[in-house]
Design an enzyme around this catalytic site. Structure first.
Site, PDB file in Angstrom:
ATOM      1  CE  LYS A   8      -4.957  -2.063  -0.486  1.00  0.00           C
ATOM      2  NZ  LYS A   8      -4.794  -3.423   0.069  1.00  0.00           N
ATOM      3  CB  THR A   9      -7.560  -2.855  -6.980  1.00  0.00           C
ATOM      4  OG1 THR A   9      -6.258  -2.546  -6.485  1.00  0.00           O
ATOM      5  CG2 THR A   9      -7.651  -2.467  -8.450  1.00  0.00           C
ATOM      6  CD  GLU A  52      -6.141   0.297  -4.789  1.00  0.00           C
ATOM      7  OE1 GLU A  52      -5.307  -0.311  -4.081  1.00  0.00           O
ATOM      8  OE2 GLU A  52      -6.408  -0.028  -5.947  1.00  0.00           O
TER       9      GLU A  52
END
Length: 336
Positions: A8-9, A52
């Site tokens: 996600k990051t 996110e």
């Protein structure tokens, strides 16, 4: 909203670079420190909000995205989910939040994600390496730092070529997810290329920390067996002598629930230096110990040494490292 068990990051970081290169002036919320925005958030003045969306405690169900991304679905956070089916069901609920005229972007290589794409009532775009996806990568080549160059192909037509500054095959997938979102908003190909070529990822995501006495040091946030395998696979693409991995397990519940997976995910390093479990939000109730995990890892044939303090870890690796070695510090706690 960028969701998924892993990546996600990094994917949010990639899209941050692309949307900034395209002058969309987005508001950004990312789960790591990103140099281009001098931190983990940016307040923009446009209608674009990039964030996110984490599945921990089902918090991502509080978002209502026009575009939702599911990078992958894996067993994690089993302190708040019953099992992998419970996790997959929650990701499906996330997909249903997207309005019918919105978009779900998902990795077609992940069977659980593919099932959600097939059921979705909104527009969908799939990506991956397998046949049948909408957007894929062809002619992939890696440089000596493990970073990929490849052609982006949509529906059989080559759109453009990309060269990444973040290493590993898994980051080709993250880049493809970013391309899919960019195409939805008709972002110019030059902005996509420029943004992704500038993105070096967030801090602690296979972050190059420096070199000393011929030893290269990389720090990575990986704290799940799948992430650890991806990190070690990426390390193998970098020129090196031996790979030493200092790993600090994160939380007792994760270590216990994924014990067998942790015991079998370190085959791609020459030696593992295993630290004590980082408690984070938990207390040590005797559920599991790092020494127990070390015994299980040693049974797989991996050379593994348990250490019980940062000082002990430092002294041990100093006694082992030689010119050309690669040192990985891995974990979501205070391993560095």
């Amino acid at each position: 909203a960028i969701s998924g068990t892993h990546g996600k990051t990094t994917c949010t970081s990639m899209l941050s670079h692309v949307t900034l290169a395209a002058d969309l002036d987005p508001t950004i919320l990312v789960g790591g420190e990103l140099d281009i925005i001098d931190g983990n958030f940016r307040i923009g003045k446009s209608e674009y909000f990039l964030t996110e969306a984490c599945e921990y405690k089902r918090s991502f169900l509080k978002f209502f995205p026009y575009v939702g991304v599911i990078l992958n679905i894996d067993a994690d956070h089993l302190d708040c989910y019953k099992d992998i089916d419970d996790i997959a069901d929650t990701f499906e609920k996330f997909s249903k939040i997207i309005p019918n005229n919105g978009y779900l972007v998902g990795c077609g290589d992940d069977e659980r994600v593919k099932k959600i794409l097939d059921k979705a009532e909104c527009n969908t775009i799939s990506y991956g390496f397998n046949d049948g996806v909408d957007v894929t990568a062809k002619n992939i080549k890696f440089n000596k730092m493990g970073c990929a160059s490849f052609d982006v192909v949509k529906d059989g037509k080559t759109l453009f070529s990309l060269s990444l500054k973040v290493p590993g095959k898994h980051n080709v997938l993250n880049a493809l997810a970013s391309v899919c979102v960019s195409l939805i908003f008709n972002i110019d190909s030059q902005a996509i290329i420029a943004g992704l070529e500038k993105c070096k990822g967030a801090h602690k995501r296979f972050e190059y920390k420096g070199e000393k006495n011929g030893v290269t040091v990389i720090d990575d946030y990986a704290h799940h067996p799948t992430e650890i395998q991806a990190t070690l696979n990426t390390a193998q693409k970098i020129e090196h002598n031996k790979v030493y991995c200092v790993f600090q397990p994160h939380t007792y519940t994760r270590t216990k629930s994924l014990f067998d997976e942790f015991a079998n995910c370190f085959g791609n390093c020459d030696e593992l230096i295993l630290m004590d479990i980082y408690a984070a939000r938990e207390k040590d109730t005797g559920l599991v110990s790092s020494d127990e995990l070390g015994d299980a890892i040693r049974k797989t044939g991996v050379k593994c040494t348990n250490v019980h303090s940062h000082d002990e870890a430092v002294e041990y690796v100093k006694s082992k490292l030689t010119d050309g070695d690669l040192l990985l510090t891995v974990g979501a706690g205070d391993v560095v």
